[in-house]
Write an enzyme that holds these catalytic residues in place. Structure first.
Site, PDB file in Angstrom:
ATOM      1  N   THR A 180      10.537 -12.516   8.502  1.00  0.00           N
ATOM      2  CA  THR A 180      10.632 -11.464   7.478  1.00  0.00           C
ATOM      3  C   THR A 180      11.175 -10.176   8.076  1.00  0.00           C
ATOM      4  O   THR A 180      12.077  -9.548   7.527  1.00  0.00           O
ATOM      5  CB  THR A 180       9.235 -11.158   6.885  1.00  0.00           C
ATOM      6  OG1 THR A 180       8.667 -12.368   6.428  1.00  0.00           O
ATOM      7  CG2 THR A 180       9.309 -10.157   5.752  1.00  0.00           C
ATOM      8  N   TYR A 238       5.418  -8.140  16.437  1.00  0.00           N
ATOM      9  CA  TYR A 238       5.595  -7.113  15.406  1.00  0.00           C
ATOM     10  C   TYR A 238       6.430  -5.951  15.959  1.00  0.00           C
ATOM     11  O   TYR A 238       7.416  -5.534  15.360  1.00  0.00           O
ATOM     12  CB  TYR A 238       4.220  -6.628  14.937  1.00  0.00           C
ATOM     13  CG  TYR A 238       4.274  -5.561  13.883  1.00  0.00           C
ATOM     14  CD1 TYR A 238       4.873  -5.795  12.644  1.00  0.00           C
ATOM     15  CD2 TYR A 238       3.732  -4.294  14.112  1.00  0.00           C
ATOM     16  CE1 TYR A 238       4.918  -4.808  11.672  1.00  0.00           C
ATOM     17  CE2 TYR A 238       3.768  -3.309  13.144  1.00  0.00           C
ATOM     18  CZ  TYR A 238       4.360  -3.564  11.934  1.00  0.00           C
ATOM     19  OH  TYR A 238       4.405  -2.575  10.971  1.00  0.00           O
ATOM     20  N   PHE A 276       0.829  -1.210   0.000  1.00  0.00           N
ATOM     21  CA  PHE A 276       0.000   0.000   0.000  1.00  0.00           C
ATOM     22  C   PHE A 276       0.867   1.266   0.000  1.00  0.00           C
ATOM     23  O   PHE A 276       0.803   2.079  -0.935  1.00  0.00           O
ATOM     24  CB  PHE A 276      -0.940  -0.073   1.215  1.00  0.00           C
ATOM     25  CG  PHE A 276      -1.558   1.218   1.620  1.00  0.00           C
ATOM     26  CD1 PHE A 276      -2.316   1.950   0.715  1.00  0.00           C
ATOM     27  CD2 PHE A 276      -1.386   1.702   2.908  1.00  0.00           C
ATOM     28  CE1 PHE A 276      -2.889   3.158   1.094  1.00  0.00           C
ATOM     29  CE2 PHE A 276      -1.961   2.891   3.294  1.00  0.00           C
ATOM     30  CZ  PHE A 276      -2.708   3.632   2.391  1.00  0.00           C
ATOM     31  N   ASP A 312       9.239  -7.086  -4.481  1.00  0.00           N
ATOM     32  CA  ASP A 312       8.091  -7.434  -3.635  1.00  0.00           C
ATOM     33  C   ASP A 312       7.785  -8.917  -3.820  1.00  0.00           C
ATOM     34  O   ASP A 312       7.825  -9.418  -4.944  1.00  0.00           O
ATOM     35  CB  ASP A 312       6.868  -6.596  -4.055  1.00  0.00           C
ATOM     36  CG  ASP A 312       5.836  -6.472  -2.940  1.00  0.00           C
ATOM     37  OD1 ASP A 312       5.537  -5.342  -2.531  1.00  0.00           O
ATOM     38  OD2 ASP A 312       5.330  -7.518  -2.466  1.00  0.00           O
ATOM     39  N   ASN A 313       7.467  -9.608  -2.740  1.00  0.00           N
ATOM     40  CA  ASN A 313       7.122 -11.036  -2.890  1.00  0.00           C
ATOM     41  C   ASN A 313       5.607 -11.247  -2.938  1.00  0.00           C
ATOM     42  O   ASN A 313       5.133 -12.380  -2.932  1.00  0.00           O
ATOM     43  CB  ASN A 313       7.756 -11.884  -1.771  1.00  0.00           C
ATOM     44  CG  ASN A 313       7.133 -11.611  -0.413  1.00  0.00           C
ATOM     45  OD1 ASN A 313       6.292 -10.728  -0.274  1.00  0.00           O
ATOM     46  ND2 ASN A 313       7.538 -12.379   0.585  1.00  0.00           N
TER      47      ASN A 313
END
Ligand code: UDP
Length: 319
Positions: free
Chosen positions: A95, A149, A11, A31-32
């Site tokens: 990630t 996170y 986004f 980007d994956n």
């Protein structure tokens, strides 16, 4: 300049790519498509100054080649969205920690300036409002997956600053507060696109908890302009900046406002956190940025009001 954006089909990344192309730069997107979408970049996909690689940041050979060939790196690739994080904690940690580790190592090899997109989540449930960049961070237990996170993004900040300190790598950190606008998906938990879609369909608007918790929602266009200024200002190297807006609204009032602006017949429904997310889920009650540092160093001032942002998102979903 040739500019690499990891997470460039996400986004925020897609708006950043558009902005940099408009400014005359050559943009390379990596980007994956885990949460990013090609639809986000459909307006620019065939731009002559755009190159898109659908691949993972863990492809070290590709990353080496892309980093070597660029002048600046915006690192936006990350697992995001409270829903996504609670459902995919392994991918989140791997990630957000491992991906940044790979990228910073290669950025350092070629000494390429890198902006790390961090998050207001790093403040956790601190109540020292408004949040200043050097404030305490307060997290819940490791059994609550949502905190992975905040921890993983805080590690990114530590690592970036460590590279600056030990290896003189030019880094800058942007702590992004809730960012909204057209194209944001509600699939990963984000409240604004969820409420707008629910209201337009006359479905119940799902307010989690008692709805008294509040947030400040910033416009993606304002946020993108700010991070480009952070990247391009030498003074910002080694610094952390809050980027967002300080216009605060409770989630219940947000639901009412969305209902009103869409003329919806939806009911506003309170849903316990346990049902919405996970047993023992902890939310932040309030989250307000202190924007004085960004105001001082890059003359940052958010321009778009919540009402205008919501109108734009409503138009987008109507189409
Ligand atoms: N929220 C809600 N209903 C939804 C999705 C989210 O009430 O369908 C709440 C959520 O619990 C939080 C706020 O909206 O209090 C903002 O949630 P979001 O996931 O957008 O961002 P964050 O929690 O990271 O601020």
């Amino acid at each position: 300049m040739k500019i690499l954006i990891t997470g460039g089909s996400g986004f925020i990344g897609s708006y950043l790519a558009e902005y940099l192309l408009k400014s005359g730069h050559y943009v390379v997107i990596l980007d994956n498509l885990s949460t990013g979408r090609l639809a986000n970049i459909k307006n620019i996909y065939r731009h002559k100054n755009l190159e898109v690689h659908i691949d993972t940041i863990f492809n070290r050979d590709l990353m080496d080649e892309l980093v070597k060939g660029c002048d600046q790196i915006y690192h936006l690739a990350a697992a995001v969205g409270v829903r996504f994080i609670v459902d995919n904690p392994v991918q989140t940690i791997e990630t957000n920690v491992g991906g940044s580790e790979v990228l910073l190592k290669i950025a350092n090899k070629y000494k390429k300036k890198i902006l790390i997109a961090s998050t207001s989540e790093v403040y956790g449930k601190s109540d020292e409002l408004p949040f200043k960049e050097d404030a305490m961070r307060v997290y819940g237990p490791t059994t609550i997956r949502r905190w992975s996170y905040a921890e993983s993004k805080a590690i990114d900040e530590f690592l970036a600053l460590a590279y600056l300190h030990e290896k003189k790598l030019p880094v800058v950190i942007a702590r992004l507060f809730n960012t909204v606008g057209p194209r944001q998906s509600g699939q990963y938990g984000m409240v604004v696109p969820r409420f707008v879609q629910q209201a337009l369909l006359d479905h119940p608007i799902t307010v989690y908890g008692d709805g008294k918790q509040s947030r400040c929602f910033g416009y993606v266009g304002d946020i993108v302009e700010a991070i480009v200024k952070l990247m391009d200002n030498e003074k910002c190297i080694g610094q952390i900046y809050n980027i967002g807006t300080s216009e605060e609204i409770t989630i219940y009032d947000l639901a009412k406002k969305v209902k009103e602006l869409t003329n919806s017949k939806s009911q506003i429904k309170l849903i316990p956190y346990e049902e919405a997310y996970e047993e023992g889920f902890e939310d932040m009650q309030r989250r307000i940025p202190d924007l004085s540092k960004a105001g001082r160093d890059i003359n940052y001032k958010p321009k778009v009001s919540l009402t205008r942002i919501l109108q734009e998102i409503i138009e987008y979903y109507k189409k």
